[in-house]
Design an enzyme around this catalytic site. Structure first.
Site: not given
Length: 429
Positions: A204, A241, A283, A335, A364-365
């Site tokens: 990311e 996260d 998260e 998401k 998303r990644s």
């Protein structure tokens, strides 16, 4: 009436070099729109199923079956429908698939059509997407939750926590928040270099150094905030996260930083972090099936920090409703590809907001150049967006779209800032 005239689809690549689905919709008035579907690295068990080919192409990750589902089954059903009838169209897609997890046609096929239809309808109405979805009152720009240090499934290191984020809560506007985050990002690179640590990047766009563990990573990010000239907490806060499902083994516990822990021990660990760092959000602190552990953790530290449910909720209104009833978390990660249609996404967000839960819109990644979530976060007034580091074009595309939206809104634009986390803001480290 903006009737759907054509539906097309193709296989494209995402930011990790894996195939994904891109859908194009043409309306009878000539309006054209395109949507690309993202894909996750750490995916929860309760997400909509991505349809993959499982053959020799792309290591089995091809999506020709999903593309064929769009062309051969979905297209003929939605052609002739009014693109403004989003709920009707999404219901047609669900009925056509006929499974609870979208496994027949594939969540990637269904979502591509759902999003492309919404984009086409917005263009036909000559409205920006955020205005088409959110109406005339949409004006809140989100705090960018920038994942500037990557671990877990996003990096090839021994760091268990998946994301270490900075949140520029003290900035006066989104354009300034983006600058602050970018400056901290570059400061972190300098800090890592000075300490002889790797400045290689994770999925990311964040740095992926090999460090001793969570506190060592948080120390590095805090140093970067200070090196960039900002005050940790008041100007730029921290967020995590943990993606704890990734290091949980059923019947054994959480294998974290070289030891096996119970849910209560993990809760104590997070509580200790809150006493040492200006964390405003955590998260997935526990596994997606550890409902009792989540409820106990929320009761223990939920008044001190935002607890975000990702894998445990999977953007699913039914799972979210169960979590609300059990006192699990106090925020929902959103998401669109977890649930698979725009309508279901909007329902999940509405339920969260109605129940007093905050929402964070997320990428998303495995991403693409599609900027839909930037419009979505403004449309829904979520006040928080997670779309990676201020680096790599698939991440920056979303930030740049938010700059355009802020500019378009002009004096009506309001940056969420610390109001997004007001009850959790910590002024000093």
């Amino acid at each position: 009436m903006p009737v759907i005239e054509q539906v097309g689809a193709r296989e494209i690549l995402d930011s990790r070099g894996n195939p994904t689905v891109e859908v194009e919709v043409v309306l009878i008035d000539g309006t054209f729109a395109r949507a690309a579907v993202p894909s996750g690295a750490s995916t929860g068990e309760y997400e909509a199923v991505e349809l993959r080919d499982g053959d020799g192409r792309y290591g089995g990750k091809g999506v020709k079956r999903a593309v064929d589902a769009v062309l051969d089954e979905i297209g003929p059903v939605v052609i002739g429908l009014n693109a403004n009838d989003q709920r009707l169209i999404d219901q047609e897609l669900l009925d056509l698939d006929g499974t609870p997890d979208k496994s027949r046609l594939g969540g990637n096929a269904i979502l591509g059509v759902s999003l492309a239809v919404a984009k086409a309808a917005a263009d036909s109405a000559e409205l920006p997407l955020f205005r088409y979805i959110g109406g005339s009152n949409a004006h809140i720009l989100p705090v960018p939750m920038m994942n500037i240090l990557n671990g877990g499934a996003h990096a090839d290191t021994a760091v268990d926590v998946q994301e270490f984020m900075v949140a520029p809560i003290g900035a006066p506007s989104f354009v300034e928040a983006l600058r602050w985050g970018a400056e901290v990002y570059h400061a972190l690179k300098s800090v890592l270099k000075k300490k002889g640590l790797s400045t290689g990047l994770g999925d990311e766009g964040g740095f992926a150094p090999e460090v001793a563990g969570t506190t060592a990573a948080l120390d590095l990010v805090t140093l970067a905030i200070e090196a960039a000239g900002f005050k940790p907490g008041a100007d730029v806060a921290l967020a995590l996260d943990a993606a704890a499902t990734e290091f949980y083994t059923d019947g054994i516990g959480y294998h974290f930083e070289g030891m096996t822990h119970t849910a209560d021990q993990m809760t104590e660990f997070y509580a200790d972090l809150l006493g040492s760092y200006p964390l405003v959000s955590i998260e997935d602190p526990l596994s997606e099936d550890d409902w009792d552990g989540w409820a106990a953790l929320t009761a223990s530290i939920g008044e001190q920090v935002q607890i975000v449910g990702d894998d445990i909720f999977a953007t699913n209104p039914e799972r979210l409703e169960e979590g609300i009833g059990r006192g699990v978390a106090n925020a929902l990660l959103v998401k669109v590809n977890q649930i698979g249609t725009l309508t279901e996404t909007l329902e999940a967000v509405a339920l969260a907001h109605h129940s007093g839960y905050r929402t964070m819109i997320s990428h998303r990644s495995g991403e693409t150049e599609d900027t839909m979530i930037a419009d979505l976060v403004v449309a829904l007034g979520s006040g928080q967006i997670k779309t990676g580091a201020p680096a790599r074009s698939e991440r920056v595309a979303k930030y740049n779209q938010l700059l355009r939206i802020e500019e378009e809104l002009g004096d009506a634009a309001r940056y969420a800032g610390d109001l997004a986390f007001l009850r959790y803001v910590v002024e000093t480290r």
